[in-house]
Scaffold this motif. Structure first.
Motif, PDB file in Angstrom:
ATOM      1  N   TRP A  61      -5.477 -37.636 -30.158  1.00 29.06           N
ATOM      2  CA  TRP A  61      -6.286 -37.172 -29.029  1.00 29.06           C
ATOM      3  C   TRP A  61      -5.719 -37.637 -27.692  1.00 29.06           C
ATOM      4  N   ILE A  79      -4.483 -35.104 -24.743  1.00 33.21           N
ATOM      5  CA  ILE A  79      -5.095 -35.041 -23.410  1.00 33.21           C
ATOM      6  C   ILE A  79      -4.037 -35.193 -22.321  1.00 33.21           C
ATOM      7  N   PHE A 129      -2.030 -32.054 -22.203  1.00 24.81           N
ATOM      8  CA  PHE A 129      -2.825 -31.000 -21.584  1.00 24.81           C
ATOM      9  C   PHE A 129      -2.815 -31.132 -20.063  1.00 24.81           C
ATOM     10  N   LEU A 130      -3.024 -32.343 -19.567  1.00 27.04           N
ATOM     11  CA  LEU A 130      -3.004 -32.559 -18.115  1.00 27.04           C
ATOM     12  C   LEU A 130      -1.612 -32.323 -17.539  1.00 27.04           C
ATOM     13  N   TYR A 175       2.801 -39.698 -21.174  1.00 23.21           N
ATOM     14  CA  TYR A 175       3.101 -39.013 -22.441  1.00 23.21           C
ATOM     15  C   TYR A 175       4.231 -39.728 -23.148  1.00 23.21           C
TER      16      TYR A 175
END
Length: 119
Positions: free
Chosen positions: A64, A68, A71-72, A114
């Motif tokens: 998760w 996230i 995704f950002l 990331y």
């Protein structure tokens, strides 16, 4: 499931580019809109581009936190692409360049997060 996400990603990227290039397809703008405001009207469609990029390229659906951050990162990249498109079409403005630099810093931050989570 994965091929559906990839196809959805391609469709979202295409739709995002169409609306970035012609943002008045959805709503008509007043005739007194200047080039700076036109770039600002193009930028929200970068979210579609970013969502499409996320669906197309992200493959690790188990973490998760990594998801996230990815995704950002993808959303920020989509916004940058839309802003660059607006700058190329409508012209350069110093305030738009500042927004672009802020978005690039945020993109670098999400990329670093990331990378940090991945390793």
């Amino acid at each position: 499931m994965i091929p559906i996400l990839k196809i959805s990603g391609v469709i979202l990227i295409i739709a995002g580019f169409i609306f970035t290039l012609k943002p008045d397809l959805v709503t008509k703008f007043p005739t007194s809109i200047d080039a700076y405001q036109m770039i600002e009207k193009r930028v929200p469609w970068g979210l579609l581009i970013g969502l499409g990029l996320f669906l197309l390229f992200y493959t690790n659906w188990t973490s998760w936190g990594l998801g996230i951050v990815a995704f950002l990162f993808a959303l920020t990249l989509g916004i940058i692409i839309a802003r660059l498109t607006g700058l190329l079409i409508d012209g350069f403005f110093v305030k738009q360049i500042w927004w672009l630099l802020i978005e690039l810093a945020v993109l670098f931050l999400f990329g670093f997060l990331y990378w940090k989570q991945k390793h």
